[in-house]
Design a protein around this motif. Structure first.
Motif, PDB file in Angstrom:
ATOM      1  N   LEU A 103       9.174   6.789 -12.361  1.00 16.19           N
ATOM      2  CA  LEU A 103       8.683   5.403 -12.885  1.00 16.19           C
ATOM      3  C   LEU A 103       9.758   4.488 -12.728  1.00 16.19           C
ATOM      4  O   LEU A 103       9.346   3.365 -12.251  1.00 16.19           O
ATOM      5  N   VAL A 104      11.034   4.867 -12.905  1.00 18.08           N
ATOM      6  CA  VAL A 104      12.147   3.872 -12.698  1.00 18.08           C
ATOM      7  C   VAL A 104      12.118   3.408 -11.329  1.00 18.08           C
ATOM      8  O   VAL A 104      12.332   2.394 -10.892  1.00 18.08           O
TER       9      VAL A 104
ATOM     10  N   LEU B 118       8.465  -1.935  -6.774  1.00 18.86           N
ATOM     11  CA  LEU B 118       7.570  -3.021  -6.906  1.00 18.86           C
ATOM     12  C   LEU B 118       8.348  -4.384  -7.139  1.00 18.86           C
ATOM     13  O   LEU B 118       7.784  -5.198  -6.662  1.00 18.86           O
ATOM     14  N   VAL B 119       9.603  -4.360  -7.869  1.00 15.09           N
ATOM     15  CA  VAL B 119      10.080  -5.619  -8.158  1.00 15.09           C
ATOM     16  C   VAL B 119      10.590  -6.016  -6.512  1.00 15.09           C
ATOM     17  O   VAL B 119      10.528  -7.363  -6.030  1.00 15.09           O
ATOM     18  N   ALA B 120      11.119  -5.048  -5.660  1.00 15.98           N
ATOM     19  CA  ALA B 120      11.639  -5.176  -4.439  1.00 15.98           C
ATOM     20  C   ALA B 120      10.457  -5.758  -3.614  1.00 15.98           C
ATOM     21  O   ALA B 120      10.633  -6.605  -2.693  1.00 15.98           O
ATOM     22  N   VAL B 121       9.461  -5.176  -3.562  1.00 12.68           N
ATOM     23  CA  VAL B 121       8.116  -5.567  -2.789  1.00 12.68           C
ATOM     24  C   VAL B 121       7.750  -7.216  -3.262  1.00 12.68           C
ATOM     25  O   VAL B 121       7.396  -7.899  -2.356  1.00 12.68           O
ATOM     26  N   GLY B 122       7.803  -7.340  -4.574  1.00 16.57           N
ATOM     27  CA  GLY B 122       7.313  -8.617  -4.841  1.00 16.57           C
ATOM     28  C   GLY B 122       8.505  -9.767  -4.593  1.00 16.57           C
ATOM     29  O   GLY B 122       8.335 -10.881  -3.861  1.00 16.57           O
TER      30      GLY B 122
ATOM     31  N   ASN C  12       0.815  -1.087   0.090  1.00 20.97           N
ATOM     32  CA  ASN C  12      -0.006   0.016  -0.092  1.00 20.97           C
ATOM     33  C   ASN C  12       0.749   1.234  -0.098  1.00 20.97           C
ATOM     34  O   ASN C  12       0.376   2.207  -0.292  1.00 20.97           O
ATOM     35  N   LEU C  13       2.054   0.965   0.526  1.00 20.19           N
ATOM     36  CA  LEU C  13       3.180   2.067   0.619  1.00 20.19           C
ATOM     37  C   LEU C  13       3.354   2.709  -1.188  1.00 20.19           C
ATOM     38  O   LEU C  13       3.377   3.785  -1.445  1.00 20.19           O
ATOM     39  N   TYR C  14       3.438   1.504  -1.766  1.00 16.61           N
ATOM     40  CA  TYR C  14       3.618   1.508  -3.449  1.00 16.61           C
ATOM     41  C   TYR C  14       2.480   2.026  -3.954  1.00 16.61           C
ATOM     42  O   TYR C  14       2.398   3.166  -4.837  1.00 16.61           O
ATOM     43  N   VAL C  15       1.291   1.759  -3.413  1.00 12.29           N
ATOM     44  CA  VAL C  15       0.004   2.401  -4.292  1.00 12.29           C
ATOM     45  C   VAL C  15       0.015   3.686  -3.752  1.00 12.29           C
ATOM     46  O   VAL C  15      -0.478   4.545  -4.734  1.00 12.29           O
ATOM     47  N   TRP C  16       0.261   4.217  -2.692  1.00 11.64           N
ATOM     48  CA  TRP C  16       0.087   5.632  -2.297  1.00 11.64           C
ATOM     49  C   TRP C  16       1.134   6.611  -3.094  1.00 11.64           C
ATOM     50  O   TRP C  16       0.954   7.635  -3.412  1.00 11.64           O
ATOM     51  N   PHE C  17       2.194   5.966  -3.176  1.00 13.61           N
ATOM     52  CA  PHE C  17       3.368   6.526  -4.125  1.00 13.61           C
ATOM     53  C   PHE C  17       2.869   6.774  -5.485  1.00 13.61           C
ATOM     54  O   PHE C  17       3.015   7.862  -6.171  1.00 13.61           O
TER      55      PHE C  17
END
Length: 504
Positions: A167-168, A174-178, A131-136
């Motif tokens: 975007l980079v 996102l890759v790190a989260v995965g 969700n941190l990624y989503v808010w970013f």
């Protein structure tokens, strides 16, 4: 369950929705902008009071217990950041009443502003790494749209650089989260912090730590991928620049503090060694870039970069005093940097330019504006008794105590060069006579109401700077409480997961 955690996110979303519903009423959109940001500020103050009195506040969204559901969490640092978001949102909303034209409002300026504030507040309160990624991404969409309002060529050029690097960063994040989820099977940050300690292969953990460091470092405009910021922040309307300058990079700094005090607090010291080098180079590159500029907002943009280095230094040293200094510096810088951009907009409205060579004479014509500039400018340079002095003093003292003499010397040098930049602006904009090329007979002076709407937020933020400087004790106490929580992540974990540890 505490609804106070939801309000700082829901209120901006509700304000943005109402602005869209009342699309055709310019007056109602403006009223909602002021009342909505005021409500955000009030909710932030209330949340900070709850956290200070009762400790870390947690809300399990939908009633799903962590780590299976989504957690909203507010510790002292998160609550402080929400209050600052409300202060900056209200100041920019009032300022926008005088500076935002009908064209920008017709293309959704106010709804986008509310969406951006919701994204910022969500990032500060989420306890879930995805969700941190989503808010970013919410912030990225809203900020990109605000950046290109008007569709002028410099805006489009700056926006391309801005969105490309961000975007980079998002892809790396996102890759790190995965990868993190594949290792521990959880997205709850408190649960991840527990599970990572049980992994035997520390090399994977270290690699993940580096990926998050790079992703958040780009968001924070840290060395070496900081050039997107000075290439873009001077291009949009000044109210947008001020909003970006105060909040966006600080979300990246906040994410670094959160991740490296909670999830990777057990990592070996070399990650903080890299942060230490990054902090020094960020300070140095930013201030040297500012010294070479001759455009008001570009100078201020480069100084955002240099000041980010001080905040990173507090985290890199990773001592109680250093964390206190870093948090204090974030509080000081958000208010001061926003104010300097607001003042630059007033100067532009009076003179019609941001180029220093075309400006001058404002001290004689508008001495009140010169004072409004001097307060945040001298604070940014670290002059006593303003807020910047105490922020720099704490960080530098922490550096000396940690025997990090090289980066401490850089911090002192950057302070002197920052003073040089502020003196250059003062001399060119306020002290020297107005050059003939800066005079314009067909330029309409601002109406008194317009000037008041621009000056009032700048005055309010200047008073905040004075208050922090003259009453540093309470702010230091908040920073100390925040540092104590950040350096004892077990309290955060217990608040979110409970005494059982969420069954991890």
């Amino acid at each position: 369950m505490n609804p106070a955690l939801v309000l700082p996110i829901v209120l901006p979303l509700l304000s943005g929705t109402l602005s869209l519903v009342l699309w055709r009423s310019r007056r109602m959109q403006r009223l909602i902008a002021v009342l909505g940001t005021l409500a955000l500020l009030v909710s932030g103050v209330r949340l900070l009071g709850l956290v200070s009195r009762d400790g870390i506040q947690v809300l399990q969204v939908g009633g799903w217990q962590a780590p299976f559901g989504i957690s909203l969490v507010a510790d002292v640092l998160g609550a402080i950041m929400v209050v600052l978001t409300g202060i900056i949102g209200l100041a920019v909303a009032i300022y926008s009443l005088a500076t935002t034209g009908r064209g920008h409002e017709a293309f959704g300026y106010f709804p986008l502003m509310h969406l951006l504030l919701a994204g910022v507040a969500g990032a500060f309160l989420t306890g879930d790494i995805f969700n941190l990624y989503v808010w970013f991404e919410v912030m990225l969409v809203a900020s990109f749209a605000l950046l290109i309002l008007g569709s002028e060529r410099p805006q489009m050029e700056g926006a391309i650089k801005y969105v490309t690097l961000n975007l980079v960063s998002s892809v790396i994040f996102l890759v790190a989260v995965g990868l993190l989820y594949s290792l521990v099977g959880s997205l709850n940050m408190a649960d991840i912090a527990q599970r990572l300690t049980r992994l035997e292969d520390r090399r994977l953990v270290d690699a993940l730590a580096m990926m998050f460091m790079v992703a958040f470092g780009i968001k924070a405009a840290a060395f070496p991928l900081f050039f997107w910021l000075p290439a873009s922040y001077h291009t949009p309307p000044v109210a947008v620049s001020a909003l970006f300058a105060g909040l966006l990079t600080k979300v990246g700094v906040y994410a670094l503090y959160r991740v490296f005090t909670l999830i990777f607090h057990h990592s070996p010291g070399y990650t903080h060694e890299i942060l230490l080098w990054g902090a020094g180079l960020t300070m140095l590159c930013g201030v040297l870039g500012a010294a070479a500029q001759h455009e008001f907002r570009r100078i201020l943009s480069f100084h955002i970069v240099s000041q980010i280095g001080y905040m990173m230094l507090g985290l890199a040293l990773f001592t109680p005093l250093a964390i206190i200094g870093g948090v204090f510096y974030i509080i000081h810088h958000i208010i001061v940097k926003t104010n300097l951009f607001l003042v630059s907009g007033i100067v532009h409205r009076l003179r019609g330019s941001y180029q220093l060579k075309r400006l001058g004479g404002l001290y004689r014509e508008h001495p009140w504006l010169a004072i409004l500039f001097l307060i945040p400018a001298l604070s940014l340079a670290g002059m006593p008794p303003l807020s910047g002095f105490f922020a720099k003093f704490i960080v530098i003292r922490a550096g000396i105590e940690a025997e990090a003499y090289g980066v401490t010397f850089i911090a002192l040098l950057v302070g002197l060069l920052t003073l040089y930049s502020m003196v250059k602006i003062w001399s060119e904009v306020f002290w020297k006579p107005l050059p003939e090329e800066g005079e314009s007979d067909d330029r309409q002076p601002p109406a008194r109401r317009e000037l008041w709407l621009m000056a009032a937020p700048a005055l309010g933020l200047a008073l905040c700077t004075l208050f922090i400087g003259l009453n540093a004790g309470p702010i230091h106490a908040l920073a100390e409480a925040s540092a104590a929580q950040l350096l004892a992540p077990e309290h955060y974990i217990e608040a979110v997961l409970g005494e059982t540890g969420g069954g991890s």
